[in-house]
Structure formats: structure tokens, C-alpha cells
Design a protein around this motif. Structure first.
Motif, PDB file in Angstrom:
ATOM      1  N   UNK A   1      41.705  40.156  49.625  1.00  0.00           N
ATOM      2  CA  UNK A   1      40.891  38.942  49.607  1.00  0.00           C
ATOM      3  C   UNK A   1      39.561  39.185  48.912  1.00  0.00           C
ATOM      4  N   UNK A   2      38.967  40.329  49.173  1.00  0.00           N
ATOM      5  CA  UNK A   2      37.707  40.657  48.514  1.00  0.00           C
ATOM      6  C   UNK A   2      37.906  40.823  47.009  1.00  0.00           C
ATOM      7  N   UNK A   3      38.980  41.497  46.625  1.00  0.00           N
ATOM      8  CA  UNK A   3      39.263  41.695  45.209  1.00  0.00           C
ATOM      9  C   UNK A   3      39.497  40.372  44.498  1.00  0.00           C
ATOM     10  N   UNK A   4      40.199  39.458  45.128  1.00  0.00           N
ATOM     11  CA  UNK A   4      40.445  38.157  44.512  1.00  0.00           C
ATOM     12  C   UNK A   4      39.136  37.433  44.237  1.00  0.00           C
ATOM     13  N   UNK A   5      38.198  37.527  45.164  1.00  0.00           N
ATOM     14  CA  UNK A   5      36.888  36.894  44.970  1.00  0.00           C
ATOM     15  C   UNK A   5      36.136  37.555  43.808  1.00  0.00           C
TER      16      UNK A   5
ATOM     17  N   UNK B   1      28.415  40.587  45.266  1.00  0.00           N
ATOM     18  CA  UNK B   1      27.953  39.373  45.928  1.00  0.00           C
ATOM     19  C   UNK B   1      29.020  38.285  45.989  1.00  0.00           C
ATOM     20  N   UNK B   2      29.945  38.289  45.023  1.00  0.00           N
ATOM     21  CA  UNK B   2      31.013  37.288  45.028  1.00  0.00           C
ATOM     22  C   UNK B   2      31.900  37.422  46.250  1.00  0.00           C
ATOM     23  N   UNK B   3      31.975  38.626  46.823  1.00  0.00           N
ATOM     24  CA  UNK B   3      32.778  38.857  48.023  1.00  0.00           C
ATOM     25  C   UNK B   3      31.902  39.092  49.250  1.00  0.00           C
TER      26      UNK B   3
ATOM     27  N   UNK C   1      34.531  37.719  37.866  1.00  0.00           N
ATOM     28  CA  UNK C   1      34.574  38.332  36.534  1.00  0.00           C
ATOM     29  C   UNK C   1      35.223  37.388  35.539  1.00  0.00           C
ATOM     30  N   UNK C   2      36.318  36.753  35.924  1.00  0.00           N
ATOM     31  CA  UNK C   2      37.007  35.821  35.030  1.00  0.00           C
ATOM     32  C   UNK C   2      36.123  34.638  34.642  1.00  0.00           C
TER      33      UNK C   2
END
Length: 289
Positions: free
Chosen positions: A185-189, A209-211, A194-195
């Protein structure tokens, strides 16, 4: 096979439309690099020849000729092969089988799998009747796509495969592995961030910060999840977008360099040649030829 990113930062699968949300991708995993990605659609993948390795944040799966896998919705994964390996990837949105919202097909047959957090990837080796049926039907489904006007027939075969999948899950509870993890879940955020912001100057603090985690935890998530530092992933993603722009637009190399976050055409050219073995111009010319 081109990967395009939607506004919600998930992969937009080539060939899928809202009118007919199914597509078949036949690719050689050795020559077509399947990077870390995820998508809302479901996927059945059959290995027609060769061997491949499917990796998720949680597990690694060794796949051989004649075997197949099911990948649930929003599973972060990548696939690699050391030698030629042809796979038939059947990708479809759940609405193809479920129909309208809250239908009996959705609530009774689709949601038990879509909402089951224990189901990430299921591998089928043909060890029992339900697995043999799924593999046989996946081959039939590939053959079917050689004809025209096969939409109804495709949905019918997918329905049979789905029922066999339900039977397999019911009979082998130990076959399922955890799909959702805090790490994923953290990686997806962070990957979504990045995308969305690859064209900008991004710091590790921004990515973390995104996660809503620390920079140290972000580094740990990337390393344990996809075995790659965040800035290596960022650079690869920028190059991926740049290659698409080089082959699909008339933008200058300097314009593409800035649009992809490289800062200057000189730095872009240096990085591109290191990774691709040729300059951006030579790459563009070679694709045209």
C-alpha cells in the motif's frame, strides 16, 4: 506493448475499452520488459513456451510452459525471463462478467475474490480437474481471438474459467497468499506520486510524504518491495516516458528532456546512452526505420 498511466496513476492497459473491457497480449517476456506496474483489471496469464519469474511485493513465482496464473486487482508485480518465454495475458475488467452494479453476478461470484485480501496471485500447474479446466479454457480463449465477432464467446469462456477459479479457491484454501500488505500500500502511494510528478524536481522527502512515512522507511519499502532505490525507479520511469515521446511525437530532444524531468538535453543524452546503448536521436531514427 505500451504502458500508459491514467490520472489515478494506475496502468491503462492497451487494447481495453469501456465498450469491450477485454484484451489479449501475446508477448515474449525476454524481449518485452514488464516493469513494476499494477492495474484495476483482472489477469489470467498462460505460459505458452519457456520459463518466467513473476514477482510481487510479497512473493516470487516460478512459471513453466503449460502453467498459468491468476492475478487479482491492483497487485503490484513484474515479470522477467532469462530466455525466450511466450505468454498469453488475458486482461479484463470485472464488469465484463459482473454486468451492472450490485447484480447477482457481482455480489455472488465476483466480489468474493475481488474483496478477498488473502488472494494475490494463484498459480495453476494442472494438478487437479479445476486447474486443468482453467488451463484448457485459457488456450481455447487465445485461439478464439484469431476470429472476428467473438465478444459473446469470449465472455462465455471467461465465465467458465471464473467458475473453475472459484471451485479451485474453495477446494484449496492453502493455495492463497496474502494480497494486501502495508508495504504494498505504501509503495502504491509512492509510485503513484512518481508517476504524477516525474517531470518535476522530486526529493526523497516528497516521495516518502506521499505515503506519510519517514525517508528511512521509504527506502526500506522500496528495497524490500521491489529491490530498487526510489531514484533508480524514478530514472527508469522518466526514460520509459521519454522513449514513448521519442517514438510517438515530433517534440525535439531538448523538449522531451525537460518534459521528462532531466533538466537538460545533455544530461538526458548521457543517461539515455548509458541505459539504452545509443543516443536519443539514434533510438528515434532506429524506431522509424
Amino acid at each position: 506493448m505500451e504502458i500508459v498511466i491514467r490520472k489515478n496513476q494506475m496502468e491503462e492497459v492497451e487494447g481495453l475499452t469501456s465498450e469491450y473491457p477485454y484484451t489479449l497480449h501475446v508477448v515474449d517476456i525476454h524481449t518485452t520488459k514488464i516493469r513494476w506496474h499494477w492495474h484495476e483489471e483482472l489477469e489470467f496469464c498462460y505460459v505458452a513456451s519457456g520459463e518466467a519469474v513473476l514477482k510481487t511485493v510479497n512473493n516470487t513465482y516460478q512459471l513453466k510452459t503449460g502453467e498459468a496464473v491468476f492475478m487479482n486487482t491492483n497487485v503490484l508485480c513484474t515479470m522477467q525471463a532469462e530466455k525466450s518465454c511466450i505468454i498469453h495475458s488475458h486482461i479484463f475488467h470485472s464488469t465484463l462478467l459482473s454486468g451492472h452494479f450490485r447484480s447477482v453476478f457481482e455480489t455472488k461470484y465476483m466480489q468474493p475474490i475481488l474483496q478477498n485480501k488473502k488472494i494475490e496471485v494463484l498459480k495453476f500447474e494442472g494438478i487437479n480437474a479445476s486447474q486443468q479446466k482453467m488451463i484448457r479454457k485459457l488456450c481455447e480463449l487465445s485461439k478464439l481471438q484469431e476470429n472476428e465477432d467473438t465478444e459473446f464467446a469470449t465472455r462465455n469462456v471467461l465465465s467458465e474459467i471464473w467458475m473453475a477459479l472459484l471451485k479451485e479457491i474453495e477446494s484449496q484454501e492453502n493455495a492463497v497468499t496474502p494480497a494486501a500488505s502495508v508495504n504494498q500500500e505504501r509503495l502504491l502511494h509512492m509510485l503513484s506520486y512518481i508517476h504524477e510528478h516525474y517531470a518535476e524536481k522530486i526529493s526523497l522527502e516528497d516521495i516518502a510524504g506521499a505515503a506519510a512515512i519517514s525517508k528511512r522507511e521509504a527506502l526500506r519499502c522500496f528495497q524490500s518491495g521491489i529491490s530498487q532505490p526510489p531514484f533508480d525507479y524514478l530514472q527508469e520511469y522518466r526514460l520509459q516516458v521519454a522513449k514513448r515521446l521519442l517514438t510517438t511525437t515530433q517534440a525535439s530532444i531538448a523538449e522531451i528532456a525537460l518534459e521528462c524531468g532531466f533538466g537538460s538535453s545533455a544530461y538526458f543524452g548521457k543517461v539515455f546512452k548509458e541505459k539504452e546503448g545509443m543516443t536519443p536521436k539514434v533510438y528515434r531514427d532506429s524506431i522509424k526505420e
